[in-house]
Design an enzyme around this catalytic site. Sequence first.
Site, PDB file in Angstrom:
ATOM      1  N   SER A 163     -11.963  60.983  23.766  1.00 13.22           N
ATOM      2  CA  SER A 163     -10.926  60.956  24.807  1.00 13.22           C
ATOM      3  C   SER A 163      -9.967  59.798  24.547  1.00 13.22           C
ATOM      4  O   SER A 163      -8.749  59.907  24.752  1.00 13.22           O
ATOM      5  CB  SER A 163     -11.551  60.763  26.192  1.00 13.22           C
ATOM      6  OG  SER A 163     -11.951  61.997  26.735  1.00 13.22           O
TER       7      SER A 163
ATOM      8  N   LYS B  77     -20.756  52.567  29.528  1.00 18.51           N
ATOM      9  CA  LYS B  77     -20.604  53.420  28.346  1.00 18.51           C
ATOM     10  C   LYS B  77     -19.392  52.986  27.524  1.00 18.51           C
ATOM     11  O   LYS B  77     -19.475  52.805  26.312  1.00 18.51           O
ATOM     12  CB  LYS B  77     -20.414  54.860  28.851  1.00 18.51           C
ATOM     13  CG  LYS B  77     -20.480  55.926  27.813  1.00 18.51           C
ATOM     14  CD  LYS B  77     -20.164  57.294  28.413  1.00 18.51           C
ATOM     15  CE  LYS B  77     -21.099  57.693  29.541  1.00 18.51           C
ATOM     16  NZ  LYS B  77     -20.889  59.099  29.968  1.00 18.51           N
TER      17      LYS B  77
ATOM     18  N   LYS C  33     -15.028  58.096  37.963  1.00 19.05           N
ATOM     19  CA  LYS C  33     -15.506  59.486  37.995  1.00 19.05           C
ATOM     20  C   LYS C  33     -14.921  60.176  39.212  1.00 19.05           C
ATOM     21  O   LYS C  33     -14.649  59.523  40.225  1.00 19.05           O
ATOM     22  CB  LYS C  33     -17.035  59.512  38.101  1.00 19.05           C
ATOM     23  CG  LYS C  33     -17.654  60.788  37.586  1.00 19.05           C
ATOM     24  CD  LYS C  33     -17.639  60.773  36.079  1.00 19.05           C
ATOM     25  CE  LYS C  33     -18.538  61.751  35.423  1.00 19.05           C
ATOM     26  NZ  LYS C  33     -18.844  61.299  34.058  1.00 19.05           N
TER      27      LYS C  33
ATOM     28  N   HIS D  93     -12.225  47.681  37.363  1.00 19.77           N
ATOM     29  CA  HIS D  93     -10.846  47.489  36.918  1.00 19.77           C
ATOM     30  C   HIS D  93     -10.735  46.378  35.895  1.00 19.77           C
ATOM     31  O   HIS D  93      -9.645  45.866  35.669  1.00 19.77           O
ATOM     32  CB  HIS D  93      -9.959  47.169  38.127  1.00 19.77           C
ATOM     33  CG  HIS D  93      -9.807  48.326  39.074  1.00 19.77           C
ATOM     34  ND1 HIS D  93      -9.577  48.183  40.408  1.00 19.77           N
ATOM     35  CD2 HIS D  93      -9.888  49.657  38.857  1.00 19.77           C
ATOM     36  CE1 HIS D  93      -9.492  49.371  40.978  1.00 19.77           C
ATOM     37  NE2 HIS D  93      -9.684  50.279  40.051  1.00 19.77           N
ATOM     38  N   HIS D  94     -11.863  45.985  35.288  1.00 20.98           N
ATOM     39  CA  HIS D  94     -11.761  44.866  34.340  1.00 20.98           C
ATOM     40  C   HIS D  94     -10.896  45.233  33.152  1.00 20.98           C
ATOM     41  O   HIS D  94     -10.335  44.369  32.489  1.00 20.98           O
ATOM     42  CB  HIS D  94     -13.154  44.385  33.885  1.00 20.98           C
ATOM     43  CG  HIS D  94     -13.810  45.287  32.889  1.00 20.98           C
ATOM     44  ND1 HIS D  94     -14.265  46.536  33.221  1.00 20.98           N
ATOM     45  CD2 HIS D  94     -14.059  45.132  31.569  1.00 20.98           C
ATOM     46  CE1 HIS D  94     -14.789  47.102  32.131  1.00 20.98           C
ATOM     47  NE2 HIS D  94     -14.673  46.273  31.125  1.00 20.98           N
TER      48      HIS D  94
ATOM     49  N   LYS E 120     -11.485  55.321  33.386  1.00 25.28           N
ATOM     50  CA  LYS E 120     -11.655  56.584  32.660  1.00 25.28           C
ATOM     51  C   LYS E 120     -12.956  57.245  33.068  1.00 25.28           C
ATOM     52  O   LYS E 120     -13.982  56.581  33.241  1.00 25.28           O
ATOM     53  CB  LYS E 120     -11.704  56.246  31.156  1.00 25.28           C
ATOM     54  CG  LYS E 120     -11.709  57.429  30.240  1.00 25.28           C
ATOM     55  CD  LYS E 120     -10.300  57.869  29.885  1.00 25.28           C
ATOM     56  CE  LYS E 120     -10.290  59.208  29.172  1.00 25.28           C
ATOM     57  NZ  LYS E 120     -10.490  60.353  30.073  1.00 25.28           N
TER      58      LYS E 120
ATOM     59  N   ASP F  12     -17.069  50.157  22.735  1.00 21.82           N
ATOM     60  CA  ASP F  12     -15.791  49.456  22.567  1.00 21.82           C
ATOM     61  C   ASP F  12     -14.584  50.353  22.798  1.00 21.82           C
ATOM     62  O   ASP F  12     -13.640  50.365  22.003  1.00 21.82           O
ATOM     63  CB  ASP F  12     -15.715  48.808  21.172  1.00 21.82           C
ATOM     64  CG  ASP F  12     -16.729  47.690  21.027  1.00 21.82           C
ATOM     65  OD1 ASP F  12     -16.989  46.988  22.029  1.00 21.82           O
ATOM     66  OD2 ASP F  12     -17.288  47.520  19.933  1.00 21.82           O
TER      67      ASP F  12
HETATM   68  N1  GLU Z   1     -17.308  63.225  31.491  1.00 20.25           N
HETATM   69  C1  GLU Z   1     -17.582  62.647  30.220  1.00 20.25           C
HETATM   70  C2  GLU Z   1     -18.594  61.537  30.347  1.00 20.25           C
HETATM   71  O1  GLU Z   1     -19.395  61.518  31.232  1.00 20.25           O
HETATM   72  C3  GLU Z   1     -16.322  62.268  29.464  1.00 20.25           C
HETATM   73  C4  GLU Z   1     -15.477  61.215  30.081  1.00 20.25           C
HETATM   74  C5  GLU Z   1     -14.121  61.027  29.411  1.00 20.25           C
HETATM   75  O2  GLU Z   1     -13.898  61.609  28.352  1.00 20.25           O
HETATM   76  O3  GLU Z   1     -13.320  60.282  29.974  1.00 20.25           O
HETATM   77  O4  GLU Z   1     -18.694  60.675  29.515  1.00 20.25           O
END
Ligand code: GLU
Length: 472
Positions: free
Chosen positions: A363, A94, A106, A64-65, A70, A99
């Site tokens: 995204s 990632k 997930k 949650h930083h 996402k 950035d």
């Molecule tokens: N599921 C993808 C990943 O592993 C996309 C994640 C996203 O777009 O939030 O990076």
Amino acid sequence: MTAHASFFENVISYVDRAAALTKHSKGLLDQIKHCNSVYHFEFPIRHPDGSVEVVKAWRVEHSHHKLPTKGGIRYAPEVNEDEVKALAALMTYKCAIVDVPFGGAKGAIQIDPSKYSLDQLERITRRYTHELAKKNFIGPGVDVPAPDYGTGEREMAWIADTYSAMNPGQIDAIACVTGKPISQGGVRGRREATGRGCYYALREACAHADDMKALGLTPGIVGKRVVVQGLGNVGFHAAKFCREEGDAKIIAIIEREGAIFNENGLNETDVFQFRKETGSVLNFPGATNIPNSADALELECDVLIPAALENQITEANAERIQARIIIEGANGPTTPGAEEILLKKGVLIVPDVYANAGGVTVSYFEWLKNLSHVRIGRMGKRYEQAAETRMLHAIEVATGKRFTDTERNLVIKGPDEQDFVNSGLEDTMVEAYQRLREIWKADKRIPDLRTAAFYDAIEKVARTYGELGIFP
Ligand code: GLU
């Protein structure tokens, strides 16, 4: 590292390796490493014969930083909590590397989507969304899912619709999920983004003459012999862009049922079509069958792009892998034990946390589009066209030369949404590669790109905690 370490333990071991090179306290590193929230729930679904099945589901928010968190949602029969935790953690690193200002998350539902009707899948997806919403595990500023293995635009549309219905009048509701169809607020280029990002990653890796020399390869992507594992969204688009834009040769495509090989190169679109019609890549005209998929990973080639699932390159097969470059399109395809073997063989591994970050990057653009409620580029396209037209006119007047219509059309095309998305994606992937390579080359203690990537990510996440004043 034990041979039977779990996926999450593997991720932890990658983090630990890089963390040992930083000066951060154990407390801060623990805070970075562990999952902030793990939500496991189960819900029933009714089958047409009246019987009821209870399915397992998860959403893990690793960090949650930064908010929102996402990460995709996966539908797979074997998925478990450890896997979702590992994948959520990878999302944190990632996002930091490219950035993208999100924490990692997930989600998963333990089902084989091919065993359910369209109607059942819709009910499962809507119920899953409902459960997330009840616990505040979804929302434009809270946690924003996306597609992953076994899900796509269709599922994202159901999620957006369910969330919007539960939050009437919430103006930003559709920003609760990305990877939506264009008609439902999606952004052009998201579908191709992860594969396109893999292509940029390979292009950048091949651009450094010294690195290529060390691998015994010539610089540049043109003519490189590529093996792709997985003809899903990531593998398909990675193959497409490597071939179309990079002029690489796709010599083999690996799927669950087997693999096909053609030294002269395969066209992924034709193979995809063939598989759709026949149910298999095997017997594709002009190609040689390799009945055992695992064997095909060991083919002699320049580049291997594992774009299927985790744990594909392990201590059991790493010694026999002949590729000189590995672009990790999937999350976690190489185990730490396998990596050790490959690095000894001098293989260049471009790690998942960078190589497949194109998806979450675009995204992010989709989320921004949804929050701004305007198509990207809508305001500027005509203005830029007019400015270019004036410029061409001024050149014509000054030089007395007249441009042909083709020349004119090439120059005066104002950028549209797809152009902006691709440009933002390319810039992100190029910048991040340069930074990771610099970190790798500048510090003798950092032996490879993955350690550089985790080092970069840990430093960035630690800085955020530092700026929040939570850790000294
Ligand atoms: N599921 C993808 C990943 O592993 C996309 C994640 C996203 O777009 O939030 O990076």
